[in-house]
Design a protein around this motif. Structure first.
Motif: not given
Length: 292
Positions: A33-34, A47-51, A59-61
């Motif tokens: 998650x971000x 939500x970031x998936x795989x690569x 993305x969190x930033x």
């Protein structure tokens, strides 16, 4: 599966709960998650998936957009509606202009002290762990940026003891909206708390992009899970980009150092070929005029 799953987080789930559920639904372990959202808050949680897990820190930033309700008249132990009532003070007649003046004072860089019920660590222990033990510890102040803050409508709702108004906030990572609501109350001379919160945007990903868990399951059942994912570039749109030719790809994949491209002065930027993200480069820390 590689990409960003734009989830509309439901109330009652922690961010970690959402990651676990997504892993099961998508049948993959690589999900991250971000930026946490409290269990009782709904909203945009990419939500970031795989690569795409490699771009989680970037993305969190990004900036976040929230809609929240400030309630004046009493404070709570958690600074939101879930906590126990503490200080109480009946709200006197209050004008829109007074509220607007208060909001204006919080635009720009501000100093916040994280709430006791938060995941910020002090001496290796999370603040909410101290709070649950009934302990209050000294918390480090932090600088955050409130880029925009405005009333959603020109209306204040009064009850016998309290007054509430809705605001929209665009802010940097690490901003506690609960604390912002409390501080707005202090400016106006009243104890206050955050009585409602929803996150409507993270970076370039907004409410309109998002899927609920029911919608995700529906797509999974139809074997359309890949159609749920946004490209990596959607999570990096806040960064500048350098478009390169096909023959550069092997060099970039091997992490080669290059001379700084014209027109790129930012500390971090995305390298793309035909619109596809290849890498994130930075200005070289020890070789002026070069990137790595």
């Amino acid at each position: 599966m590689d990409g960003i799953l734009p989830l509309w987080k439901p109330k009652g789930f922690t961010s970690h709960d959402c990651v676990s559920k997504a892993r099961g639904m998508l049948k993959t372990k690589k999900v991250g998650h971000t930026g946490t959202l409290d269990p009782e808050v709904e909203g945009v949680l990419p939500l970031c998936v795989g690569k795409a897990t490699k771009i989680v820190p970037f993305l969190t930033d990004t900036d976040k957009v929230y809609e929240t309700v400030v309630t004046l008249g009493y404070s709570t132990t958690t600074e939101d509606a879930t906590g126990d009532k503490m200080d109480v003070k009946k709200v006197k007649p209050l004008s829109i202009s007074e509220v607007m003046e208060a909001l204006a004072s919080f635009q720009g860089e501000i100093t916040q002290i994280p709430p006791m019920y938060s995941a910020v660590k002090v001496d290796g222990k999370k603040l909410y762990e101290y709070a649950r033990e009934g302990k209050e510890v000294e918390r480090p102040a932090r600088q955050v940026m409130v880029k925009e803050i405005e009333l959603i409508d020109q209306d204040i709702t009064f009850s016998e003891q309290t007054a509430s108004f809705s605001i929209r906030v665009v802010c940097s990572k690490g901003t506690y909206i609960r604390t912002l609501c409390v501080d707005i109350g202090k400016y106006l001379g009243y104890p206050a708390h955050m009585s409602f919160l929803v996150r409507t945007k993270t970076g370039d990903i907004s409410r309109e992009d998002c899927y609920t868990f029911d919608e995700i399951q529906e797509n999974v059942d139809k074997d359309k899970r890949n159609s749920l994912l946004l490209s990596l570039s959607r999570g990096l749109n806040h960064l500048s980009s350098w478009e390169v030719e096909q023959e550069m790809i092997p060099k970039i994949q091997h992490g080669q150092v290059f001379e700084s491209p014209e027109g790129i002065s930012e500390p971090l930027f995305v390298v793309k070929c035909a619109g596809e993200v290849l890498a994130i480069y930075q200005q070289h820390p020890s070789k002026p005029g070069y990137i790595k």
